[in-house]
Design an enzyme around this catalytic site. Structure first.
Site, PDB file in Angstrom:
ATOM      1  CD  GLU A  27      -5.903  33.347  -0.511  1.00 31.28           C
ATOM      2  OE1 GLU A  27      -4.968  33.051   0.274  1.00 31.28           O
ATOM      3  OE2 GLU A  27      -7.013  33.742  -0.111  1.00 31.28           O
ATOM      4  CD  GLU A  44      -6.575  32.283  -8.526  1.00 25.93           C
ATOM      5  OE1 GLU A  44      -7.508  33.100  -8.355  1.00 25.93           O
ATOM      6  OE2 GLU A  44      -6.526  31.193  -7.922  1.00 25.93           O
TER       7      GLU A  44
END
Length: 362
Positions: A328, A180
């Site tokens: 991420e 994310e």
């Protein structure tokens, strides 16, 4: 939540089958006759057995890996809970697309297909190529003052994850990492963690993107106020409804990750959760349907204190511990070669019988 969304959630959950106990037993037996002392490969044996229970007849096929990075903004950033401005979410999405972020480097190195999903960034990406355009709205509302999402918005964000899981299955992807990007999302994840696990806010709130001690204390006070506002009776009788927790204090990217995790499990796809934020999504999915646990791997344990709490709640042991706190999907992608190695050992090592090696005396 509208009737159509509830029906879609029920379809994902009701159709989910747990990984095969029969194949798990078979895998354990096979691992015990490979040319090594029983259990000497440690956690790698647990990983291999779990993967075989998921993959079943297809356990010997190569892993086709992908990472899905969901991006969304958070209205709570107006309260100063992050060291970075909300504009960084948009900037980092463009950085992902330009292949300049840590996740790009790791995904390329380990041959993991990269997917960047705009589910809730407060910016326009019209005409931008290479992005999965799935925007539900431009960021969540300020959860200090109102619910982060409406019922319909929550349903749409979950559907994004469901649809991507179905597409992953159609592409032949059999293991996916969940990552994310969203300034302010550790605030949502901390609130989710406190509500789902019943742990005090102070125990699950960290420094996020690098807050100093004073800013962390203020962030903790804000999260406590958020929890009191939306769930004043939390912890008195039982944990609040997980979907309502997600709607009131979650993020659009967290909801989409929850949908992807549920959808992946429903489609027999292994899921590697990344850090604190994606594990918050995994915890919501687990609260909704405990059978999802058999499809989950924890890529690593981050520096965020709430991450350890969530891993314990779900019952996951992290594959790596590297003092990371980037997000991420980086920790999840880093763990994929470990999972791949475990399966290679399982598939290619000789047995005592085939190698003509004497087994230990019993």
């Amino acid at each position: 939540m509208n009737t159509a969304s509830l029906a879609l959630i029920s379809k994902q959950v009701d159709a989910m089958e747990p990984p095969s106990e029969e194949w798990l037993t078979h895998a354990r037996a096979h691992l015990d006759v490979l040319t090594k002392p029983p259990g000497s490969l440690g956690v790698l044996e647990d990983i291999a057995a779990q993967m075989v229970s998921i993959r079943q007849d297809h356990f010997a096929e190569p892993l086709k890996k992908a990472v899905y990075v969901f991006a969304g903004d958070h209205g709570i950033t107006a309260e100063g809970v992050s060291a970075y401005p909300s504009e960084v979410t948009r900037q980092m999405v463009l950085n992902f697309l330009a292949e300049g972020a840590a996740i790009n480097v790791l995904a390329k190195l380990h041959r993991v297909q990269m997917n960047v999903v705009d589910v809730g960034v407060d910016a326009s990406f019209d005409g931008v190529d290479g992005l999965l355009h799935c925007k539900v709205r431009g960021g969540t509302r300020n959860l200090l003052h109102e619910a982060a999402m409406s019922n319909d918005e929550l349903g749409l964000a979950l559907e994004v994850g469901f649809e991507l899981a179905a597409e992953a299955k159609a592409k032949g992807q059999n293991i996916v990492a969940v990552g994310e990007m969203g300034i302010g999302n550790t605030t949502s994840a901390s609130a989710i963690t406190a509500l789902v696990t019943g742990r005090p806010v102070a125990h699950v709130t960290g420094k996020g993107t690098g807050l100093d001690d004073g800013a962390r204390a203020r962030k903790q006070q804000i999260i406590e106020a958020v929890v009191r506002k939306h769930f004043p009776d939390a912890g008195i009788d039982s944990a609040p409804d997980s979907l309502e927790v997600l709607r009131c204090v979650g993020g659009l990217e967290i909801a989409a990750m929850t949908g992807l995790i549920l959808g992946a499990a429903r489609n027999g796809i292994a899921v590697v959760a990344d850090g604190f934020i994606s594990t918050a999504a995994a915890a919501i999915a687990f609260a909704m349907e405990p059978r999802v646990r058999g499809y989950l791997f924890a890529g690593h344990q981050s520096e965020e204190p709430g991450h350890r709490v969530l891993l314990e709640y779900i019952g996951l042991k992290p594959i790596l511990s590297l003092n990371m706190r980037l997000g991420e999907g980086t920790g999840a992608v880093l763990a994929m070669p470990i999972i791949e190695s475990a399966m290679c050992l399982y598939n290619e090592m000789a047995t005592f019988a085939s190698a003509g090696v004497s087994e230990a005396k019993r």
